[in-house]
Scaffold this active site. Structure first.
Site, PDB file in Angstrom:
ATOM      1  N   LYS A 115      27.664  40.841  30.930  1.00  0.00           N
ATOM      2  CA  LYS A 115      27.126  41.651  31.982  1.00  0.00           C
ATOM      3  C   LYS A 115      25.950  42.375  31.807  1.00  0.00           C
ATOM      4  CE  LYS A 115      31.329  42.644  34.494  1.00  0.00           C
ATOM      5  NZ  LYS A 115      32.313  43.979  35.082  1.00  0.00           N
ATOM      6  N   LYS A 217      35.729  31.108  34.549  1.00  0.00           N
ATOM      7  CA  LYS A 217      36.704  31.806  35.002  1.00  0.00           C
ATOM      8  C   LYS A 217      36.539  32.032  36.411  1.00  0.00           C
ATOM      9  CE  LYS A 217      36.284  36.306  34.352  1.00  0.00           C
ATOM     10  NZ  LYS A 217      36.512  37.740  33.955  1.00  0.00           N
ATOM     11  N   LYS A 220      34.940  37.389  40.978  1.00  0.00           N
ATOM     12  CA  LYS A 220      34.329  37.791  42.218  1.00  0.00           C
ATOM     13  C   LYS A 220      32.808  37.668  42.320  1.00  0.00           C
ATOM     14  CE  LYS A 220      37.294  41.824  41.412  1.00  0.00           C
ATOM     15  NZ  LYS A 220      37.475  43.221  40.914  1.00  0.00           N
TER      16      LYS A 220
HETATM   17  P1  TYM Z   1      39.118  43.761  36.973  1.00  0.00           P
HETATM   18  O1  TYM Z   1      38.782  44.707  37.957  1.00  0.00           O
HETATM   19  O2  TYM Z   1      37.946  42.835  36.694  1.00  0.00           O
HETATM   20  O3  TYM Z   1      40.233  42.779  37.105  1.00  0.00           O
HETATM   21  C1  TYM Z   1      41.577  43.279  37.602  1.00  0.00           C
HETATM   22  C2  TYM Z   1      42.426  42.561  36.651  1.00  0.00           C
HETATM   23  O4  TYM Z   1      42.491  40.927  37.170  1.00  0.00           O
HETATM   24  C3  TYM Z   1      42.520  40.240  35.889  1.00  0.00           C
HETATM   25  N1  TYM Z   1      41.772  39.262  36.107  1.00  0.00           N
HETATM   26  C4  TYM Z   1      42.080  37.810  35.999  1.00  0.00           C
HETATM   27  N2  TYM Z   1      43.128  37.359  35.501  1.00  0.00           N
HETATM   28  C5  TYM Z   1      43.425  35.966  35.569  1.00  0.00           C
HETATM   29  N3  TYM Z   1      42.569  35.199  35.931  1.00  0.00           N
HETATM   30  C6  TYM Z   1      41.161  35.443  36.314  1.00  0.00           C
HETATM   31  N4  TYM Z   1      40.307  34.758  36.464  1.00  0.00           N
HETATM   32  C7  TYM Z   1      40.837  36.943  36.356  1.00  0.00           C
HETATM   33  N5  TYM Z   1      39.998  37.927  36.608  1.00  0.00           N
HETATM   34  C8  TYM Z   1      40.379  39.138  36.961  1.00  0.00           C
HETATM   35  C9  TYM Z   1      41.923  41.003  34.971  1.00  0.00           C
HETATM   36  O5  TYM Z   1      42.126  40.839  33.668  1.00  0.00           O
HETATM   37  C10 TYM Z   1      42.623  42.479  35.334  1.00  0.00           C
HETATM   38  O6  TYM Z   1      43.900  42.661  34.739  1.00  0.00           O
HETATM   39  N6  TYM Z   1      38.571  46.695  32.938  1.00  0.00           N
HETATM   40  C11 TYM Z   1      39.393  46.209  33.962  1.00  0.00           C
HETATM   41  C12 TYM Z   1      39.874  47.296  34.756  1.00  0.00           C
HETATM   42  C13 TYM Z   1      40.421  48.472  34.193  1.00  0.00           C
HETATM   43  C14 TYM Z   1      41.788  48.710  33.500  1.00  0.00           C
HETATM   44  C15 TYM Z   1      41.868  49.937  33.008  1.00  0.00           C
HETATM   45  C16 TYM Z   1      42.787  47.697  33.311  1.00  0.00           C
HETATM   46  C17 TYM Z   1      39.906  49.555  33.857  1.00  0.00           C
HETATM   47  N7  TYM Z   1      40.677  50.574  33.101  1.00  0.00           N
HETATM   48  C18 TYM Z   1      43.051  50.226  32.323  1.00  0.00           C
HETATM   49  C19 TYM Z   1      43.814  47.959  32.829  1.00  0.00           C
HETATM   50  C20 TYM Z   1      43.937  49.265  32.097  1.00  0.00           C
HETATM   51  C21 TYM Z   1      38.635  45.241  34.928  1.00  0.00           C
HETATM   52  O7  TYM Z   1      37.576  45.365  34.922  1.00  0.00           O
HETATM   53  O8  TYM Z   1      39.336  44.526  35.604  1.00  0.00           O
END
Ligand code: TYM
Length: 355
Positions: A115, A217, A220
């Site tokens: 990022k 991957k 978004k």
């Molecule tokens: P975020 O918002 O980017 O994504 C949310 C969830 O979706 C999963 N994900 C995927 N899984 C499989 N294949 C993909 N292509 C894919 N893209 C996204 C992510 O692994 C995630 O589970 N840092 C985290 C948010 C967060 C969080 C937390 C998660 C903040 N605090 C505490 C768990 C516990 C994030 O940016 O996810």
């Protein structure tokens, strides 16, 4: 021996549209876990400030993720559903973790490197410290299990490192106050305040790839909308995107090993398995040897059957922001009770005069 109470915590950022990767990596698992665990599901709005500070519609996006949680089938009475900004103890514990974690740990995070790009000096300090806030989200509730997609694995390892360093650095204080809980770390039995959280990543599609490029991957931020299925896509759009998904010319292999080196085929088989709730082996048993011209329509039908109703329900819920806000407010109140209890003990352990 007292043990940590089993508790699930996870979160999704309100940035951009939710897609099939978020659904299979996270939301679908959240729903499955609600039957067996106490669960807390958060819309992590403060995380969204790390990469982009100014958003036109963060409130709207926050409600959108909450709508997705509900539309997928999460019960707001059974689970705690809330947005992070309502519980300021997330930021407070993150500050303490900023003083526990080392800069070197943060610099090694691949998500930060991706990022921040080439101009790291110009990335926000929040982007660097992001994993501290994520560790705080989880450990504020002393959660033991965290369902996520594979891309979050490194952040969860860091969460364990933070918990372990806190437990070690304050071990005497924790023991004297009687706040420790016994747990096994490898072969050793130790006493700690924070659990060493287990990631829940397994399943047939822990990392859903782009429909246009099996080496990337699904995300978004991909400029091509054809690369992903959005949860708000209608039935025709879902079917069209699957039919246009990139594949190779060979038919599906006769066994799962035959998917090696065929990233697009591998991805579509994983998606089918996860949507159908079966294993990749089961999908190959059914479709092995068949052409994509047969497999893709079956996958499109399945995806429409599973996803289109979620999109419809999301649209219905988004039209009722007062209801969404009431869910988040109620969840925020319930989360606050737990967060205050943890922070009261953290203040005592660290020696902050706040009570
Ligand atoms: P975020 O918002 O980017 O994504 C949310 C969830 O979706 C999963 N994900 C995927 N899984 C499989 N294949 C993909 N292509 C894919 N893209 C996204 C992510 O692994 C995630 O589970 N840092 C985290 C948010 C967060 C969080 C937390 C998660 C903040 N605090 C505490 C768990 C516990 C994030 O940016 O996810």
């Amino acid at each position: 021996m007292s043990e940590f109470k089993q508790l699930v915590f996870s979160g999704v950022q309100p940035t951009g549209n939710l897609h099939l990767g978020n659904y299979l990596g996270a939301l679908q698992k959240f729903v499955a876990l609600q039957d067996t665990y106490e669960c807390i599901y958060c819309v992590v709005d403060m995380h969204s400030l790390t990469a982009t500070l100014v958003h036109d519609d963060l409130v709207e996006q926050t409600r959108g993720i909450a709508a997705a949680y509900l539309a997928c089938g999460l019960d707001p009475k059974k689970n705690i559903i809330f947005n992070q900004a309502r519980v300021p103890q997330h930021a407070e514990l993150a500050w303490i973790f900023n003083c526990v974690a080392r800069i070197g740990w943060m610099n090694r995070m691949t998500q930060f490197k991706d990022k921040a790009g080439k101009d790291r000096e110009n990335a926000s300090l929040g982007l660097l410290a992001y994993p501290s806030l994520m560790a705080a989200d989880i450990l504020l509730y002393r959660a033991t299990h965290v369902p996520v997609g594979e891309d979050q694995k490194q952040h969860l390892e860091l969460t364990r490192d933070i918990a372990q360093k806190f437990n070690n650095d304050f071990s005497e204080k924790i023991a004297n106050l009687g706040y420790g809980v016994e747990m096994m770390v490898g072969e050793e039995q130790v006493n700690g305040f924070f659990p060493l959280t287990e990631p829940l990543i397994e399943g047939p599609a822990p990392r859903v790839m782009s429909l246009r490029d099996g080496s990337k991957k699904m995300s978004k931020s991909d400029p091509s909308d054809l690369s992903r299925i959005n949860l708000l896509d209608d039935a025709d759009t879902i079917a069209r995107k699957i039919k246009k998904a990139k594949t190779d010319p060979a038919p599906l292999p006769g066994d799962v090993e035959g998917l090696a080196g065929r990233p697009e085929a591998d991805n579509l088989v994983g998606i089918y398995a996860a949507l159908a709730g079966v294993s990749r082996e089961n999908v190959i048993e059914e479709f092995g040897g068949r052409q994509f011209s047969e497999f893709k329509p079956a996958l499109a039908d399945l995806a429409v059957e599973k996803l289109a109703p979620i999109g419809e329900e999301m649209r219905r819920l988004k039209a009722d922001p007062a209801y969404i806000d009431s869910v988040l407010r109620d969840g925020g109140e319930r989360a606050s009770v737990k967060a205050e209890a943890t922070m009261k003990q953290v203040h005592e352990i660290v020696g902050l005069l706040a009570n």
